[in-house]
Enzyme design. Structure first.
Site, PDB file in Angstrom:
ATOM      1  N   LYS A  66       0.907  -1.260   0.068  1.00 15.81           N
ATOM      2  CA  LYS A  66      -0.024  -0.116   0.057  1.00 15.81           C
ATOM      3  C   LYS A  66       0.940   1.315   0.109  1.00 15.81           C
ATOM      4  CE  LYS A  66      -0.486  -0.236   4.993  1.00 15.81           C
ATOM      5  NZ  LYS A  66      -1.332  -0.226   6.314  1.00 15.81           N
ATOM      6  N   TYR A 100      13.122  31.227   7.885  1.00 17.05           N
ATOM      7  CA  TYR A 100      11.984  31.844   8.363  1.00 17.05           C
ATOM      8  C   TYR A 100      12.070  32.052  10.012  1.00 17.05           C
ATOM      9  CZ  TYR A 100       9.913  31.023   3.982  1.00 17.05           C
ATOM     10  OH  TYR A 100       9.295  30.880   2.645  1.00 17.05           O
TER      11      TYR A 100
END
Length: 381
Positions: free
Chosen positions: A53, A270
């Site tokens: 998956k 930032y």
């Protein structure tokens, strides 16, 4: 002879095998195959399936399934219908189980692709039986019992009723799922095994499965008829706390796109969360959280930062992990290895998936399955 433009000269000199992307994910298919063989050997007489998956845990469902089929894997588990349809196209003769079960309205497509839903409710059971009646045949499925996850599955106490009402389908597997198999001393493992044994008594002759990657390694050896490893196949450690018995399957590199020198007190990224404590050289690599590198790998008080290996030297992430970029402190790295255009290791021989996850305060499963689509991908082995 015509005049050759500067652009044409650059193109002629370019190495067309060199990725133009700033990140490179290398997947070792031989390692995935070897990991499957190892688990299959530990499973004794039980069949070894594979969980593929989430795009083969981020490494590419198509390539992974071909590699596993090539070494004898015949049973695959996926999460949902779309993954199942893809798996069916890749493995026409395989048994493919869909862990979502029968999502309302999906039964016709599940049946058309010859998929086996993992049924965990009476509503699903009825819908699957009705789909079979429409087609004039009983449809195969797994019966999923919840022995402790409290997520999907019938309660064990309902096993008798499930057996009585499953006459409209063709059960091929009875399954459950461990919740703490990575902790071998947790008493819940023995309790789940006991509950599963009680459930199985209602379904004589039908194969049973409870062992995921870590479950295969439990001292009780709860292998039953089928084991279904996932994480271990891709190099994750199914035995936390001891050495990883599996081979690494993924290597991740990123390219330096910029370098600069900073003075003491200069900040990076930032909000200026990192301040240079000394004259420093920093390098910006072209990968960030849009590429699956967790923003939580940002350095913070009381936790380790993510790292990259530059010329054999571990260099910490500094400033915030941003969408497209991470800045490294390369002051102590060899200058030749820390120049624009050079490649650095984010995941590989030095930094494994468990360490990257630890430094990001997450789990290796998330690291692998979030690997971004912007990387150049190379399959080896």
């Amino acid at each position: 002879m015509g005049i050759i433009s500067p652009a044409e000269r650059l193109l002629a000199a370019a190495d067309l095998h060199e990725p133009v992307e700033t990140g490179l994910l290398t997947v070792d298919l031989s390692a995935i195959a070897a990991n499957w063989r190892k688990v299959a050997g530990l499973a004794g007489g039980a069949e070894c399936g594979a969980v593929v998956k989430a795009d083969g845990y981020g490494l590419g469902q198509a390539a992974v399934m071909r590699a596993l089929a090539g070494v004898g894997c015949k049973t695959f588990f996926v999460a949902n219908l779309l993954e199942g349809e893809t798996a069916r196209a890749l493995a026409p003769d395989a048994a493919i189980y869909v862990l979502d079960g029968v999502v309302p309205g999906c039964a016709p497509r599940l049946a058309a692709a010859d998929l086996r839903p993992c049924i965990g409710s009476f509503a699903e059971l009825e819908e699957w039986a009705a789909a079979g009646a429409t087609l004039g045949r009983k449809l195969a499925a797994a019966l999923h019992f919840d022995t402790g996850m409290h997520r999907l599955g019938f309660p064990p106490r309902a096993a008798g009723e499930v057996a009585a009402r499953a006459h409209g389908i063709a059960p091929t597997l009875v399954m459950s799922h461990f919740l703490s198999s990575q902790l071998p001393d947790d008493p819940v493992n023995a309790r789940q095994i006991g509950d599963f044994l009680a459930v199985r008594a209602h379904f004589p002759g039908i194969a049973g499965s409870i062992a995921n990657s870590s479950g295969v390694f439990l001292p009780q050896k709860p292998h039953f008829d089928l084991v279904r490893p996932g994480y271990a196949l891709y190099g994750g450690n199914p035995t936390p706390g001891v050495a990883n018995p599996m081979r690494a399957a993924a290597r991740l590199s990123a390219r330096i796109v910029s370098t600069r020198d900073l003075g003491p007190g200069d900040t990076v990224g930032y909000d200026g969360v990192w301040k240079a404590p000394r004259p420093s050289r920093v390098a910006t690599i072209g990968a960030g959280y849009a590429d699956g590198l967790p923003v939580s790998a940002t350095a913070a008080p009381g936790k380790p930062a993510g790292e990259a290996v530059v010329g054999g030297v571990r260099c910490p992430f500094i400033g915030r992990v941003s969408m497209d970029y991470i800045v490294l402190d390369v002051t102590d790295a060899p200058k030749v290895a820390a120049e624009r255009g050079q490649w650095v290791e984010l995941l590989g021989e030095t930094i494994d998936v468990e360490e990257l996850a630890l430094r990001a305060r997450t789990i290796g499963y998330e690291v692998l399955t979030r690997l971004g689509r912007r990387y150049a991908r190379r399959y080896v082995g």
